[in-house]
Design an enzyme around this catalytic site. Structure first.
Site, short mmCIF file in Angstrom:
data_model
loop_
_atom_site.label_atom_id
_atom_site.label_comp_id
_atom_site.label_asym_id
_atom_site.label_seq_id
_atom_site.Cartn_x
_atom_site.Cartn_y
_atom_site.Cartn_z
N TRP A 113 0.79 -1.32 -0.01
CA TRP A 113 0.09 -0.09 0.09
C TRP A 113 0.95 1.32 -0.09
O TRP A 113 2.02 1.22 0.68
CB TRP A 113 -0.88 0.04 1.45
CG TRP A 113 -1.68 0.99 1.21
CD1 TRP A 113 -2.51 1.81 0.60
CD2 TRP A 113 -1.93 1.99 2.44
NE1 TRP A 113 -3.40 2.56 0.99
CE2 TRP A 113 -3.00 3.02 2.36
CE3 TRP A 113 -1.53 1.95 4.00
CZ2 TRP A 113 -3.28 3.62 3.31
CZ3 TRP A 113 -1.75 2.82 4.68
CH2 TRP A 113 -2.63 3.85 4.48
N LYS A 140 -13.34 -0.11 6.49
CA LYS A 140 -13.92 -1.00 5.71
C LYS A 140 -14.83 -1.81 6.24
O LYS A 140 -16.11 -1.88 5.90
CB LYS A 140 -13.02 -1.71 4.63
CG LYS A 140 -11.62 -1.31 4.41
CD LYS A 140 -12.00 0.00 3.50
CE LYS A 140 -11.10 1.28 3.25
NZ LYS A 140 -9.89 1.13 3.03
N ASP A 151 -0.83 -6.03 8.91
CA ASP A 151 -1.74 -4.98 8.86
C ASP A 151 -3.24 -5.82 8.46
O ASP A 151 -3.10 -6.56 7.25
CB ASP A 151 -1.17 -4.03 7.51
CG ASP A 151 -2.13 -2.83 7.43
OD1 ASP A 151 -3.18 -2.79 7.88
OD2 ASP A 151 -1.74 -1.83 6.76
C1 LMR Z 1 -7.10 2.70 -0.19
O1 LMR Z 1 -5.94 1.95 -0.43
O2 LMR Z 1 -7.67 3.05 -1.16
C2 LMR Z 1 -7.56 2.80 0.97
O3 LMR Z 1 -6.78 1.98 2.06
C3 LMR Z 1 -7.90 4.66 1.43
C4 LMR Z 1 -6.52 5.04 1.43
O4 LMR Z 1 -6.40 5.68 2.66
O5 LMR Z 1 -5.52 4.84 0.92
#
Ligand code: LMR
Length: 398
Positions: free
Chosen positions: A130, A246, A211
């Site tokens: 992420w 979520k 996570d």
């Molecule tokens: C995402 O990855 O789209 C979500 O987790 C929102 C974010 O804060 O990035």
């Protein structure tokens, strides 16, 4: 003084959502940020959340501060939700949970607590991970490194490469795993692969850091926590950061939890008190409302059942969308086989198309996916799925 500051670019995920709002494309579709939508394009408040909020309005008679660690019902509820009944009891003496402002707050709090314990700690991320993991964890002063994870040719996990890399990570380093519904790829490990990963972590003396932002969106609430539960059962130190954005639909309420599992009760107390002291230096304590809702739901059997049913419904809806999207896309073009998308889990998959094509989708068709080609499956609906698959096929067939 502020003349020294540079103007910064927007966040790659949240910024795209803002760009989408400004777009005047007549058929625009937002598949960028990870937000669940129903078939009518709405992100509803869970019924269990509404009921819990009503209960809170009726019952709450003060807005006085709560304990810094968080609402006791939330803390107990999250401990059990993450670890399961049995482990939650057996690890009670050497673990602690803190309520945090969202999953980001949990990541940051955990990172700062780790930094207090070991300023030279290295945290290993999957490639890719992420986008916000790097800035969040590096801002706390920790060193980051990467292990291979995703196979762009299969759209699945490159497990052999991952395992081989874990085998040579030095003892004492932290390894960040997405417990389920890997963001951004949707490529998850099977239970037997998790068993092997935890074997390596045990042998190597690694500290797993999970996570979990999509518990319940992969297979089920319990299955999605399999990885962290076997780690917690077998290893002396484990960190878990959870988001309620979520699976409780509490996005804007910023509700999350940081769970520390330590070697013994004394170290657990040290981790907890360090985390509390770090909160005090930053925002003093987490806002109550979101955690209050989660605590109300998880401490009430009726609300818990109502909430679990809603999570199951959402999970099934996204799985159906994956299947429908893949079938349509495969039938409309022959440049790429997208079948891997049905094997991915959670909200996201990489389309695995060229960046140039992803940008064309945005500029010509008003379809917003990330530059990495991550697409939010939960943003598809019967109103847009034909348009989206026609457009991707058109771009690929050009
Ligand atoms: C995402 O990855 O789209 C979500 O987790 C929102 C974010 O804060 O990035």
């Amino acid at each position: 003084m502020f003349e020294t500051l540079k103007i910064l670019p927007p966040d790659p995920i949240l910024g795209l959502g803002q760009e989408f709002l400004k777009s005047d494309h007549p058929n625009k579709v937002n598949l960028s940020v990870g937000v669940y939508k129903t078939d009518t394009g709405n992100t509803p408040i869970f019924k269990a959340v509404k009921a819990a909020e009503q209960h809170m309005i009726d019952e709450q008679d003060s807005k006085v501060y709560i304990a810094q660690q968080g609402d006791p019902k939330f803390l107990q509820g999250m401990h059990t939700l993450l670890l399961g009944e049995e482990l939650s009891k057996s690890l009670a003496d050497r673990s602690s949970v803190c309520m945090t402002p969202g999953g980001c707050g949990a990541l940051r709090l955990a990172a700062e607590t780790v930094f207090n314990a070991n300023p030279n700690a290295t945290v290993w991320f999957s490639t890719p991970t992420w986008g916000n993991h790097f800035p969040l964890i590096e801002s706390a002063g920790l060193i980051t490194a990467e292990y291979p994870y995703y196979d762009h040719t299969t759209g699945l996990v490159d497990f052999d490469a991952m395992l081989a890399a874990l085998e040579i990570i030095p003892a004492g380093d932290l390894v960040l795993f997405h417990a389920c519904c890997h963001n951004p790829t949707g490529a998850d490990l099977s239970k037997s692969q998790w068993d092997q990963v935890i074997d390596v972590a045990e042998r190597q003396g690694l500290i797993p850091w999970f996570d979990i932002a999509y518990q319940g969106f992969g297979k089920s609430l319990d299955d999605d926590a399999y990885s962290l539960r076997i780690a917690a059962e077998r290893l002396p130190e484990v960190i878990v950061v959870a988001s309620c954005s979520k699976n409780f639909g509490l996005y804007r309420e910023r509700t999350g939890a940081a769970l520390f599992i330590n070697k013994n009760a004394k170290q657990a107390e040290a981790a907890k008190t360090n985390a509390i002291s770090l909160m005090r230096k930053s925002y003093s304590m987490s806002p109550f409302h979101g955690g209050g809702i989660v605590g109300t739901i998880l401490s009430d059997a009726g609300l818990t059942t109502m909430w679990k049913d809603e999570v199951i419904e959402i999970c099934a809806h996204v799985q159906n969308l994956r299947q429908e999207f893949t079938d349509k896309l495969n039938s409309k073009q022959s440049k790429k086989d997208f079948s891997f998308i049905t094997q991915n889990q959670g909200m996201f998959s990489f389309l695995g198309i060229e960046l140039e094509d992803a940008l064309k989708l945005r500029s010509e068709y008003g379809i917003y996916i990330l530059n990495s080609t991550r697409l939010n499956m939960a943003g598809l609906s019967s109103a847009n799925i034909d348009y989206v698959t026609d457009s991707i096929a058109a771009v690929l067939n050009q």
